[in-house]
Design an enzyme around this catalytic site. Structure first.
Site, PDB file in Angstrom:
ATOM      1  N   SER A 107       0.799  -1.219   0.000  1.00 50.65           N
ATOM      2  CA  SER A 107       0.000   0.000   0.000  1.00 50.65           C
ATOM      3  C   SER A 107       0.835   1.274   0.000  1.00 50.65           C
ATOM      4  CB  SER A 107      -0.953  -0.004   1.195  1.00 50.65           C
ATOM      5  OG  SER A 107      -0.248  -0.163   2.404  1.00 50.65           O
ATOM      6  N   LYS A 122     -11.624   0.939  -2.352  1.00 57.20           N
ATOM      7  CA  LYS A 122     -10.548   1.534  -3.159  1.00 57.20           C
ATOM      8  C   LYS A 122     -10.975   1.555  -4.630  1.00 57.20           C
ATOM      9  CE  LYS A 122      -7.528   0.993   0.600  1.00 57.20           C
ATOM     10  NZ  LYS A 122      -6.862   0.078   1.510  1.00 57.20           N
ATOM     11  N   HIS A 167      -5.126  -3.210  -3.075  1.00 52.15           N
ATOM     12  CA  HIS A 167      -4.738  -2.230  -4.108  1.00 52.15           C
ATOM     13  C   HIS A 167      -4.579  -2.845  -5.489  1.00 52.15           C
ATOM     14  CE1 HIS A 167      -4.109   0.873  -1.063  1.00 52.15           C
ATOM     15  NE2 HIS A 167      -3.653  -0.119  -0.320  1.00 52.15           N
TER      16      HIS A 167
END
Ligand SMILES: *Cc1c(COP(=O)(O)O)cnc(C)c1O
Length: 399
Positions: free
Chosen positions: A175, A235, A203
């Site tokens: 991250s 995200k 991610h």
């Protein structure tokens, strides 16, 4: 009693004090923060779906059917068909048998790790894993062995020397660095030493792999290679929540054992419907991912030409290494004075001496946005090499 006020003052003196900006309006590259218009390069909305019409419409139309509140935990009466359909959708999206929804990625990691390892077991964790993995390891009461970042040889040596039940946990995309874990190698050593492998792809999901199916499928790995895959929905997916996916047997086990699944209220069911709509957008085409990759290349080439130190990342997470906390804050403030929002990331989120600006790119950015950032970086000097002298990590380069 402990002197909390003095602790806060000490944080300020070390450049570690944190403050929150107040955002108004939707999350998108051009936003209002503390009442000022800014061009933001710090959200995790990699595909620009946090304010997508299809997702918003799906939420609004679901509300009249499902109402708002989750009302109960999944095992009492909170497990709505909207949740169930999203679980099936997420399982199909990640090419797995089954999936289980959690309210946040933080809770997914706490719940899954503490369910799958306990006293007498050993969890192996990459040194740069996300805080929620670190906390999940602590909560499990298992012995925790940290291995150097991405160092499969050291991990293999530790695994071969450890008897009993072994769980290996890694971020898929790290991250704060943006690099991808050596997943094939990790899968190989885990099979060799009979360890269970869990990948947190917070991610990578939506961003990497065919149709955005994530870093595990980008490497062609299956449930046999990576039995547990955690993904987050806040995200690239642009909504909120998280899931774990794997075999039906493992999901059944987690329904029985994962305390952050059992003892918490189900997410609002309409949000599950909106998330499914977002997955439709993610699967539909690769234009967003192609655009994002082009922006990433444009930023890397431009920033490196200006003398900034980047990290070996090909993902939309593109940190600019600074080193000292104050220097990172100063660079962030210099950019903010030019209308740009790029947050400084300091210890303990990153190792001491590795403070950085975490630039994140989004498919909602234009090439002109990236050029605006590069022009601002050109007008403020890159941090002098002396501020980088405390770096403990080798700086590798990628193409
Ligand atoms: C953001 C993040 C999480 C936490 O997910 P939330 O849904 O925001 O709680 C977990 N793991 C990693 C690697 C993350 O970056």
């Amino acid at each position: 009693m402990r002197d909390f006020a003095t602790e806060l003052e000490a944080r300020k003196a070390e450049g570690l004090y944190r403050v929150r900006r107040q955002v108004s309006g939707p999350q998108q590259p051009r936003l209002t923060a503390d009442g000022e218009r800014r061009l933001s390069f710090c959200s995790n909305d990699y595909l620009g779906l946090a304010n997508h019409p299809a997702t918003r419409d799906a939420l609004v139309s679901a509300l009249s059917e499902t109402g708002l509140g989750g009302a109960a935990s999944h095992l009492i009466c909170g497990h709505h068909d909207a949740h169930h359909h999203l679980e099936e959708r997420l399982a199909a999206f990640t090419r797995r048998e089954s999936a289980l929804l959690f309210s946040t990625g933080y809770m997914a990691n706490l719940g899954v790790i503490s369910a799958l390892a306990g006293r007498g077991d050993t969890v192996f964790s990459d040194r740069l894993n996300h805080a929620s993995i670190i906390d999940g390891c602590l909560l499990s009461r298992a012995t925790v062995q940290t291995y150097p970042h991405g160092d499969v040889a050291t991990l293999a040596a530790k695994l071969s020397a450890t008897p009993g039940h072994k769980l290996v946990v890694t971020d898929g995309v790290f991250s704060m660095d943006g690099d991808v874990a050596p997943l094939k190698e990790l899968a190989r050593v885990c099979r060799r030493y009979d360890a269970l492998l869990m990948v947190d792809d917070a991610h990578g999901l939506g961003v990497l792999g065919p149709q955005g199916r994530g870093s595990v499928l980008a490497e062609g790995l299956s449930t046999d290679d990576v039995p547990l895959l955690v993904g987050t929905l806040g995200k690239a997916v642009g909504t909120s929540g998280a899931f774990v996916a794997g075999s039906a047997l493992m999901m059944d086990y987690l329904v029985q054992k994962a305390r952050t699944y059992i003892y918490t209220t189900a997410m609002p069911p309409a949000l599950a419907r909106a998330t499914a709509a977002s997955l439709d957008v993610i699967e539909q085409g690769d234009e967003r991912r192609i655009h994002l990759r082009a922006l990433t290349t444009r930023f890397r080439e431009g920033a490196q030409a200006l003398g900034y130190t980047l990290m070996p990342s090909n993902t939309p997470i593109q940190p600019i290494l600074v080193g000292g906390n104050e220097a990172a804050l100063a660079l962030s403030q210099a950019l903010e004075a030019k209308g740009l929002l790029v947050t400084a990331i300091r210890p303990p989120t990153v190792p001491v001496g590795e403070a950085r600006l975490r630039v994140t790119l989004s498919a909602a950015h234009t090439e002109a946005d990236v050029d605006t950032l590069l022009a601002a970086l050109a007008s403020v000097a890159p941090p002098s090499p002396s501020t980088l002298s405390t770096l403990s990590m080798p700086i590798r380069s990628v193409s």
